[in-house]
Design an enzyme around this catalytic site. Structure first.
Site, PDB file in Angstrom:
ATOM      1  N   GLY A 142       0.848  -1.201   0.000  1.00 46.82           N
ATOM      2  CA  GLY A 142       0.000   0.000   0.000  1.00 46.82           C
ATOM      3  C   GLY A 142       0.881   1.248   0.000  1.00 46.82           C
ATOM      4  N   GLY A 165       3.972   0.905   2.553  1.00 47.42           N
ATOM      5  CA  GLY A 165       4.853  -0.190   2.121  1.00 47.42           C
ATOM      6  C   GLY A 165       5.608   0.196   0.857  1.00 47.42           C
ATOM      7  N   LYS A 192      -0.029   7.879  18.560  1.00 46.71           N
ATOM      8  CA  LYS A 192      -0.324   7.859  17.122  1.00 46.71           C
ATOM      9  C   LYS A 192      -1.788   7.428  16.895  1.00 46.71           C
ATOM     10  CE  LYS A 192       0.235   7.831  12.637  1.00 46.71           C
ATOM     11  NZ  LYS A 192       0.559   6.673  11.851  1.00 46.71           N
TER      12      LYS A 192
HETATM   13  O1  PAF Z   1      -3.252   7.345   8.348  1.00 50.42           O
HETATM   14  C1  PAF Z   1      -2.733   8.380   7.880  1.00 50.42           C
HETATM   15  O2  PAF Z   1      -3.166   8.946   6.889  1.00 50.42           O
HETATM   16  C2  PAF Z   1      -1.440   8.898   8.524  1.00 50.42           C
HETATM   17  O3  PAF Z   1      -1.174   8.105   9.650  1.00 50.42           O
HETATM   18  C3  PAF Z   1      -1.434  10.377   8.912  1.00 50.42           C
HETATM   19  C4  PAF Z   1      -0.178  10.652   9.712  1.00 50.42           C
HETATM   20  C5  PAF Z   1      -2.665  10.794   9.705  1.00 50.42           C
HETATM   21  C6  PAF Z   1      -1.253  11.266   7.697  1.00 50.42           C
HETATM   22  O4  PAF Z   1      -2.331  11.314   6.830  1.00 50.42           O
END
Ligand code: PAF
Length: 300
Positions: free
Chosen positions: A9, A12, A178
């Site tokens: 994706g 990756g 995160k």
């Molecule tokens: O999932 C995502 O898109 C990313 O983790 C992030 C950092 C929010 C950037 O678009």
């Protein structure tokens, strides 16, 4: 050095491109594709030769294997590649979601499971082609705590490839952080169709994001120490750095694919239940994105 990347994706493909500048890369996918090059444009401009394969045995012997699959596919992917993980292989997750490393640790010696989070904004264009829309940081550590030579070796590979990398003692706290960032940005962009940065420009969306952030933080601190006291600042920082990006969840909706909502907001709802914390906003976002997902899957 031979490095395996599981999942072709956006992330990756990006990692295959930058690591492929100096190392032999095997990019493992499900579809048979005539792919032997990766092209990255935008904030990074790189073209690398790689080997694409649908055969997990091509991963033998890899010094590192990096999981970049969707988080709902982690268990199936680790079961598939486990016979090709040697006693020296370091196994890394750089996926979105809360539980990938825990699932990988059920199959791999925990001394070799490296947790990672990265906040780069990457847009998938076509097989082997991605657009690097926003720079970010990458944190790595032994899961759930500590560091060792496997972490150090992998951090060095990413640094050589030009990424900003920090090794941390409490990667579990960073993974939670995160997940909170994703819980705030991803569903709101998937539901509205807006780029990440626009969430900061509209008062109502920004206020809503703040409420989701604090609800999620109240669950997180019952499970771990968060690395930053001001988690909202971190959410805003990532939205700003990836302002031009379509979040991965919006890209999934646009491509008529299943989203990672259950592994992000859904995982916060479950983690809340386990400590008796209410999470009505995360639950609302989970429900709405699942409805949005259903309509985009049906229209394909
Ligand atoms: O999932 C995502 O898109 C990313 O983790 C992030 C950092 C929010 C950037 O678009």
């Amino acid at each position: 050095m031979k490095i395996g990347i599981i999942g072709p994706g956006a992330l990756g493909t990006f990692l295959a491109g930058i690591i492929g500048q100096d190392h032999e890369v095997i990019l493992l996918g499900r579809k048979d594709l005539p792919l032997n090059r990766v092209r990255i444009s935008g904030k990074t401009d790189v073209e690398s030769s790689i080997q694409y394969s649908i055969n997990p045995s091509d991963l033998t012997p890899c010094i590192y294997m990096i999981f970049c699959t969707k988080s709902y596919d982690t268990k199936q992917a680790v079961e598939l590649v486990r016979p090709h993980i040697s006693p020296d292989t370091g196994v890394i997750s750089l996926q979105n979601g809360l539980n990938n490393e825990r699932i990988i640790s059920e199959f791999v010696d925990p001394e070799r499971v490296i947790g990672g989070v990265t906040s780069h904004g990457i847009t998938y264009r076509s097989p082997g082609e991605v657009f690097h829309a926003g720079q970010g940081y990458t944190y790595l550590g032994l899961y759930p705590k500590g560091t060792n030579e496997h972490v150090y070796g992998f951090a060095h590979i990413l640094q050589e490839a030009g990424m900003k990398v920090e090794m941390v003692d409490n990667i579990y706290g960073h993974i939670w952080q995160k997940v909170i960032v994703n819980a705030c940005i991803n569903p709101l962009t998937a539901l509205t169709g807006l780029k990440n940065g626009v969430l900061l420009e509209h008062r109502e969306l920004r206020d809503f994001m703040e409420k989701v952030c604090y609800e999620s933080r109240d669950v997180a601190i019952k499970h771990t120490d968060l690395p930053d006291d001001d988690i909202l600042k971190e959410v805003e920082r990532v939205a700003e750095m990836t302002a031009d990006n379509h979040s991965s969840m919006l890209q999934d909706i646009q491509r008529g694919r299943r989203t990672e909502i259950d592994c992000i907001n859904g995982a916060i709802v479950d983690a809340g239940k386990s400590v008796g914390a209410e999470t009505p906003l995360n639950h609302l976002l989970q429900t709405l994105v699942k409805g949005r997902e259903l309509s985009s899957l049906r229209s394909i």
